[in-house]
Each structure stands twice: as C-alpha cells, then as structure tokens.
Enzyme design. Structure first.
Site, mmCIF file in Angstrom:
data_model
loop_
_atom_site.group_PDB
_atom_site.id
_atom_site.type_symbol
_atom_site.label_atom_id
_atom_site.label_comp_id
_atom_site.label_asym_id
_atom_site.label_seq_id
_atom_site.Cartn_x
_atom_site.Cartn_y
_atom_site.Cartn_z
ATOM 1 N N HIS A 149 -2.484 4.052 9.329
ATOM 2 C CA HIS A 149 -3.121 4.722 8.197
ATOM 3 C C HIS A 149 -3.099 6.234 8.371
ATOM 4 O O HIS A 149 -2.598 6.966 7.530
ATOM 5 C CB HIS A 149 -4.564 4.230 8.015
ATOM 6 C CG HIS A 149 -5.195 4.700 6.752
ATOM 7 N ND1 HIS A 149 -5.737 5.961 6.603
ATOM 8 C CD2 HIS A 149 -5.348 4.077 5.563
ATOM 9 C CE1 HIS A 149 -6.202 6.096 5.376
ATOM 10 N NE2 HIS A 149 -5.985 4.972 4.714
ATOM 11 N N VAL A 208 -5.317 -5.238 7.816
ATOM 12 C CA VAL A 208 -4.901 -6.043 6.671
ATOM 13 C C VAL A 208 -3.559 -5.551 6.129
ATOM 14 O O VAL A 208 -3.191 -4.402 6.333
ATOM 15 C CB VAL A 208 -5.964 -6.000 5.541
ATOM 16 C CG1 VAL A 208 -7.310 -6.469 6.044
ATOM 17 C CG2 VAL A 208 -6.079 -4.603 4.932
#
Length: 262
Positions: A149, A208
């Site tokens: 991320h 996820v």
C-alpha cells in the site's frame, strides 16, 4: 478463567468492502485467532471509517470502529483485552488504533497489544518464507512483483528494506513496491527491466485483495500496474490473492497474538 476475569481478543483490521476477499482473509485470520485462544471472546473492529460507512450503506451491516468495540466489551463485562491488529506495518492506522484503545485504559484491568505483521527481523524472514512457499513454481526467467500500500508514515521504510532482504536471501526475481509511496512503480519498472524477465507475475502485498489489487494492480486501466508492465512489453499474470489467504501469514499473526498472552 476466574469468575472475576473475562478476557477477549479484539481483532483490528483496516477493513474491506469486498466480501469475496474478506471471507478468505480477515474472516480466516479471526477464525484462527479464536481457535488459538478458545477461552477468549472474539470482537472485531475496523479502522477505515469510509469502508465501515460503505458496508453499512450497502449491506446494512454495522462494523465497530475501535472505540465502539471497546465500549461494547465494557458493556459485556470484559476485563482484559488482547488487541491484535491485522495491519501489515506499524503505520498511521496502527498508531491511531492504539490511541483509541488506550483511551479506555482506566476502565479495563488490562489492554495489551500484539504486533502488526512486519515488526521484527524475524517477522520479515517469516513473511519471505510465506511468500516464496506460495510462489515456489516461479522460474528464474519470471519475476514476482508485489504491490504494497505505502504510507507517509516513517514505517514505510520497511517496504524497501524487505525488498532488499528478498534479494539478500537469494530471491533476486522478487520485487516489492507500493501504490502510494516508495518504492514506486517507476522504480519497479527500472529494476524489472534490469532483470530482463520473460514474464511478470503481480500479486498484492496487502491482507485483502480489494480495490487496490483489483483496480490499481490488475485492471485494464492504462495506469494500472498490469497495463504498465504490458506496455513495457512483458507477459503479465495478475494473482488476486491477499496475504490473509497465505497459511504462513495467518500463522505469524497467531504467533504475535500468543506472545501477548504470555
């Protein structure tokens, strides 16, 4: 467990609005936590207000934030809380989670925290083992590019450090970059070009396989990682599998949880 003591695990995740990946990642980690400490009640909290709001509006399901979960545990008579995040790094979400939980410090007998995924050097090595076990069929003329991320928090340095560690441990064809920080896609394109692979395998380095994995990584949008590597002339295969699906990753979270229970 004595009558006066009532213990609970609070599993804290960023959250996801994608139910398909949630079931096999966040839910699976929580199930493993409950199985590891069956005498503890299990509570869930998510840290993304936007995702909580979206899931509530779409599915009519309310997921507690950390403060709401702490209040619920108080109401239920919980005395001791083990807070185990499913965060990848010790970043902004983790700092805010601790702040919110510790606001209740006076009202509980104890509040203890487990570590996020990448905290110690040993964690880094365990994560490398989990990743390389998952991609053991990767050949020398293929590269694995992992999408993290990224954050403005100084903990972002772990991504470059882990990329370096992959190479140091002999995995010269595994690269780790981020969507929102460093290493950037520009850096990855240069490093992959220097390696000259025949094929690029893309996978999310996130718990996820949600929005970032499906859109920023694997979509046909011109600025997705898939499209950019394609445009650079590579055969590209996206793998939509969140870290929470990997047995070795879930095992590491359970080790972190058991460490705080000592």
């Amino acid at each position: 467990m004595s009558k006066e003591t009532k213990k609970a695990i609070l599993a804290v995740s960023f959250g996801t609005s994608h139910n398909d990946t949630r079931k096999i990642t966040i839910d699976a980690i929580e199930q493993d936590m409950q199985a590891a400490l069956p005498d503890y009640a299990l509570y869930r909290a998510w840290t993304s207000k936007m995702i909580i709001k979206k899931v509530n509006a779409r599915d009519g399901v309310h997921i507690c934030n950390v403060k709401e979960a702490m209040e619920k545990m108080l109401q239920d008579g919980i005395t001791d809380v083990l807070v185990q995040p499913t965060h990848v790094i010790n970043g902004i979400e983790n700092d805010l989670m601790k702040e919110d939980a510790l606001a209740f410090q006076e009202q509980f007998h104890s509040i203890s925290f487990g570590d996020p995924l990448l905290t110690s050097e040993q964690d880094n090595l365990a994560v490398i083992d989990a990743i390389t076990s998952e991609f053991k069929t990767l050949t020398k003329d293929e590269v694995l590019v992992l999408m993290g991320h990224g954050t403005t928090h100084y903990a972002n340095a772990i991504y470059a450090a882990l990329d370096y560690t992959f190479k140091d441990k002999g995995y010269s064809n595994i690269f780790l970059g981020t969507v929102e920080a460093y290493p950037t896609m520009e850096s990855l394109l240069k490093m992959v070009h220097a390696y000259q692979p025949k094929k690029v395998v893309l996978a999310p380095f996130m718990i996820v396989a949600g929005d970032h994995a499906k859109n920023d990584m694997a979509s046909d949008e011109p600025d997705s990682w898939y499209s950019q590597f394609k445009a650079a002339g590579y055969d590209v295969e996206p793998v939509l599998k969140g870290l929470g699906e990997y047995t070795g990753i879930r095992k590491l979270f359970i080790e972190h949880l058991k460490t705080i229970d000592c």
